[in-house]
Design a protein around this motif. Sequence first.
Motif, PDB file in Angstrom:
ATOM      1  N   ARG A  49      25.053 -30.950  65.232  1.00 45.98           N
ATOM      2  CA  ARG A  49      23.923 -30.510  66.052  1.00 45.98           C
ATOM      3  C   ARG A  49      24.396 -29.574  67.170  1.00 45.98           C
ATOM      4  N   LYS A  50      25.465 -29.972  67.839  1.00 48.84           N
ATOM      5  CA  LYS A  50      25.993 -29.175  68.949  1.00 48.84           C
ATOM      6  C   LYS A  50      26.438 -27.801  68.488  1.00 48.84           C
ATOM      7  N   SER A  51      26.926 -27.712  67.268  1.00 49.14           N
ATOM      8  CA  SER A  51      27.412 -26.436  66.748  1.00 49.14           C
ATOM      9  C   SER A  51      26.304 -25.394  66.635  1.00 49.14           C
ATOM     10  N   PHE A  52      25.075 -25.833  66.427  1.00 53.96           N
ATOM     11  CA  PHE A  52      23.961 -24.890  66.255  1.00 53.96           C
ATOM     12  C   PHE A  52      23.003 -24.905  67.446  1.00 53.96           C
ATOM     13  N   ASP A  53      23.384 -25.600  68.514  1.00 51.66           N
ATOM     14  CA  ASP A  53      22.544 -25.669  69.696  1.00 51.66           C
ATOM     15  C   ASP A  53      22.520 -24.320  70.418  1.00 51.66           C
ATOM     16  N   GLY A  54      21.358 -23.941  70.935  1.00 58.20           N
ATOM     17  CA  GLY A  54      21.237 -22.704  71.701  1.00 58.20           C
ATOM     18  C   GLY A  54      21.101 -21.447  70.876  1.00 58.20           C
ATOM     19  N   MET A  55      21.004 -21.557  69.554  1.00 55.29           N
ATOM     20  CA  MET A  55      20.910 -20.374  68.687  1.00 55.29           C
ATOM     21  C   MET A  55      19.476 -20.013  68.340  1.00 55.29           C
ATOM     22  N   ASP A  56      18.528 -20.907  68.628  1.00 54.57           N
ATOM     23  CA  ASP A  56      17.126 -20.741  68.255  1.00 54.57           C
ATOM     24  C   ASP A  56      16.948 -20.666  66.741  1.00 54.57           C
ATOM     25  N   LEU A  57      17.922 -21.201  66.005  1.00 50.39           N
ATOM     26  CA  LEU A  57      17.782 -21.266  64.553  1.00 50.39           C
ATOM     27  C   LEU A  57      16.697 -22.261  64.178  1.00 50.39           C
ATOM     28  N   LEU A  58      16.600 -23.348  64.980  1.00 47.94           N
ATOM     29  CA  LEU A  58      15.600 -24.391  64.789  1.00 47.94           C
ATOM     30  C   LEU A  58      14.980 -24.760  66.127  1.00 47.94           C
ATOM     31  N   PRO A  59      13.780 -25.337  66.130  1.00 43.34           N
ATOM     32  CA  PRO A  59      13.244 -25.888  67.377  1.00 43.34           C
ATOM     33  C   PRO A  59      14.193 -26.955  67.926  1.00 43.34           C
ATOM     34  N   HIS A  60      14.301 -27.045  69.235  1.00 43.92           N
ATOM     35  CA  HIS A  60      15.255 -27.951  69.865  1.00 43.92           C
ATOM     36  C   HIS A  60      15.013 -29.407  69.455  1.00 43.92           C
ATOM     37  N   ASP A  61      13.751 -29.825  69.405  1.00 43.62           N
ATOM     38  CA  ASP A  61      13.483 -31.222  69.080  1.00 43.62           C
ATOM     39  C   ASP A  61      13.756 -31.545  67.615  1.00 43.62           C
ATOM     40  N   ILE A  62      13.770 -30.541  66.739  1.00 46.05           N
ATOM     41  CA  ILE A  62      14.152 -30.755  65.339  1.00 46.05           C
ATOM     42  C   ILE A  62      15.677 -30.846  65.232  1.00 46.05           C
ATOM     43  N   LEU A  63      16.367 -29.960  65.948  1.00 53.77           N
ATOM     44  CA  LEU A  63      17.826 -29.974  65.916  1.00 53.77           C
ATOM     45  C   LEU A  63      18.369 -31.327  66.376  1.00 53.77           C
ATOM     46  N   TRP A  64      17.669 -31.958  67.320  1.00 54.72           N
ATOM     47  CA  TRP A  64      18.131 -33.227  67.868  1.00 54.72           C
ATOM     48  C   TRP A  64      17.262 -34.404  67.423  1.00 54.72           C
ATOM     49  N   ARG A  65      16.490 -34.205  66.347  1.00 50.12           N
ATOM     50  CA  ARG A  65      15.643 -35.282  65.815  1.00 50.12           C
ATOM     51  C   ARG A  65      16.508 -36.397  65.231  1.00 50.12           C
ATOM     52  N   ARG A  66      16.156 -37.628  65.560  1.00 52.91           N
ATOM     53  CA  ARG A  66      16.907 -38.780  65.052  1.00 52.91           C
ATOM     54  C   ARG A  66      16.840 -38.848  63.528  1.00 52.91           C
ATOM     55  N   LYS A  67      17.907 -39.360  62.939  1.00 49.21           N
ATOM     56  CA  LYS A  67      17.967 -39.544  61.497  1.00 49.21           C
ATOM     57  C   LYS A  67      16.815 -40.413  61.001  1.00 49.21           C
ATOM     58  N   GLU A  68      16.112 -39.915  59.995  1.00 46.64           N
ATOM     59  CA  GLU A  68      15.055 -40.677  59.320  1.00 46.64           C
ATOM     60  C   GLU A  68      15.340 -40.547  57.830  1.00 46.64           C
ATOM     61  N   ALA A  69      15.740 -41.633  57.197  1.00 48.05           N
ATOM     62  CA  ALA A  69      16.078 -41.573  55.774  1.00 48.05           C
ATOM     63  C   ALA A  69      14.902 -41.000  54.982  1.00 48.05           C
ATOM     64  N   PHE A  70      15.206 -40.200  53.957  1.00 48.70           N
ATOM     65  CA  PHE A  70      14.154 -39.548  53.180  1.00 48.70           C
ATOM     66  C   PHE A  70      13.212 -40.587  52.571  1.00 48.70           C
ATOM     67  N   SER A  71      13.770 -41.728  52.128  1.00 44.38           N
ATOM     68  CA  SER A  71      12.936 -42.764  51.519  1.00 44.38           C
ATOM     69  C   SER A  71      11.994 -43.402  52.537  1.00 44.38           C
ATOM     70  N   ASP A  72      12.325 -43.283  53.842  1.00 45.35           N
ATOM     71  CA  ASP A  72      11.454 -43.805  54.894  1.00 45.35           C
ATOM     72  C   ASP A  72      10.535 -42.723  55.460  1.00 45.35           C
ATOM     73  N   GLY A  73      11.062 -41.520  55.630  1.00 44.30           N
ATOM     74  CA  GLY A  73      10.315 -40.444  56.268  1.00 44.30           C
ATOM     75  C   GLY A  73       9.102 -39.983  55.495  1.00 44.30           C
ATOM     76  N   VAL A  74       9.050 -40.273  54.179  1.00 44.53           N
ATOM     77  CA  VAL A  74       7.887 -39.863  53.392  1.00 44.53           C
ATOM     78  C   VAL A  74       6.675 -40.750  53.666  1.00 44.53           C
ATOM     79  N   SER A  75       6.889 -41.890  54.349  1.00 48.64           N
ATOM     80  CA  SER A  75       5.781 -42.801  54.618  1.00 48.64           C
ATOM     81  C   SER A  75       5.513 -42.882  56.115  1.00 48.64           C
ATOM     82  N   SER A  76       4.424 -43.521  56.480  1.00 44.22           N
ATOM     83  CA  SER A  76       4.027 -43.591  57.880  1.00 44.22           C
ATOM     84  C   SER A  76       4.839 -44.648  58.631  1.00 44.22           C
ATOM     85  N   GLN A  77       4.797 -44.583  59.942  1.00 45.47           N
ATOM     86  CA  GLN A  77       5.452 -45.592  60.760  1.00 45.47           C
ATOM     87  C   GLN A  77       4.741 -46.938  60.633  1.00 45.47           C
TER      88      GLN A  77
END
Length: 554
Positions: free
Chosen positions: A443-471
């Motif tokens: 994350r730190k390596s790509f910080d400040g480049m505006d390649l991604l929104p800041h909150d996406i770059l630092w978004r907590r890990k959400e496993a794909f099998s979990d992220g497809v469903s609601s909280q």
Amino acid sequence: MCGIWAIFGTEDCVSAQCYSCLQIAHRGPDSFRIENIPQWSNCAFGFHRLAIVDGVYGMQPLRLHSLPQLWLCYNGELYNHKVVGDAFDFKYETFMDGESALHLYQKGGAEFTAQHLDGVFAMVLLDTERQQVHLLRDSFGVRPMFRAITESGVLAVCSEAKGLKDIVYKNGSRPTIKPFPPGHYASYQIMKNGTVELIEEKRFHSIGKTPIYKTLVLPDPMSDVYKNIQDLLTAAVRKRLMSERRIGCMLSGGLDSSLISALVMKLAKEEGFTYPIQTFATGMVGSPDIVAAKQVADHIGSEHHEVLFTPEEGLACLDKLIFHLETYDITTIRASVGMYLLSKYISESTDSIVIFSGEGADEVAQGYLYFHKAPSPEEADTEARRLLNDLHFFDVLRADRTTAANGLELRVPFLDHRFTSYVLSLPAEERRPQKGVEKHLLRKSFDGMDLLPHDILWRRKEAFSDGVSSQKKAWFEILQEHVESQVSDEDFAAAPLAYPFNPPTSKEAYYYRQIFERHFPGQSAWIPYYWMPKWSKTSDPSARTLEHYKEESS
């Protein structure tokens, strides 16, 4: 993402065994060939083609006018084929990247060939002059290959195990089917009676060690680490743009797929692509991944597609999914549902064929939430390397089968040799989670480049099998509720007797195992164990059950 099949040592190879090759037709919807070798009636190749490069000369098995004694059947992409051609002054006859493997073999043999390939591959190479067969598979097992051998000296090879399971020999015996190990090559001698004998089997590359081929030059570890990681991942994406078919990206909105999508978008503009890059997200109503993916797509300017599926649609595909996956692992199956349904949409509703994704980052960069609980940096490093060595049983298997089942080709830049070798060469302390954030170094390596929104770059890990469903209700909870009505207490209690190897420890595991055994009876050894997080008290592999996830969510 093609399908390869080959058999050596039985005269029934074409007439009686051809049907087996058709079991993997989904891997290559563009064309099909089965060809026996003129010199021997007991050898044959089968090939299902997904045309990506060189539409004219790309059919296999591949032979060259200058090397008529060599036959090559392979599934993969060799990103340095032009580089090795220039380095060794090879005279290419086609535009196929695989041609470089034939010239490398002629120059130095099977091990030399494997050590000089930068790419992903599963290969069967026949040398009729030396009467030898060679098998080669890439370091991470990104491209699949199964091998079946009988005591009588028959060898059969296929991209998927299902292409070997129906092979029956004259005496009615069936061979033992096993995954061919990644990072290895094996050489066989064809005997006078047509059977084969193993000459040697050897590992040609160990994960974490720098490959020997001359084109691999790593940055000085004392230089700017963040810049090096930027450059190496960018280069990994750039080399994988090699394609004559349309390129797209799977985008979950997590760090890994978002970084890859953003880099593909950036490089496609630099390369002057004439079509927009499509990104694809999937999930159920309330999925946090759908929301995050839309934010990324808006930021990078991709042509974005959202594919919603219902719990009923997810449950309905389980039987077919497990047949394609060839596994009963709980985590793999949970995560595969969304990826399978998304791949189906891409195949049926768009013309994108080459698909980028973020597989491998969690293993290379210690992205799983349970790494927060690692007792020490050294133990975290050991666990990351173990995961990388076993990727072909789990995430790489999932990524390959869900896309190949729908005639797509997947590319995974995080598993690039230069990138992984460099990251794993860094001190263990730098690679562990920092300040409560996993994959902090990446994350730190790509910080400040505006390649991604800041909150996406630092978004907590959400496993794909979990992220497809609601909280409110996780996908694993939906699955468990469904399974509860399908598996009786009595059947589950008898599970250890019914399935003594990797016995199911939950009704969900039992349910998947039943489906697997129906398709592939007695083949439970294809995976060595169930994927589970370490250093945790949970009995379920979902990241949402981990202590760290609960602490951060409260």
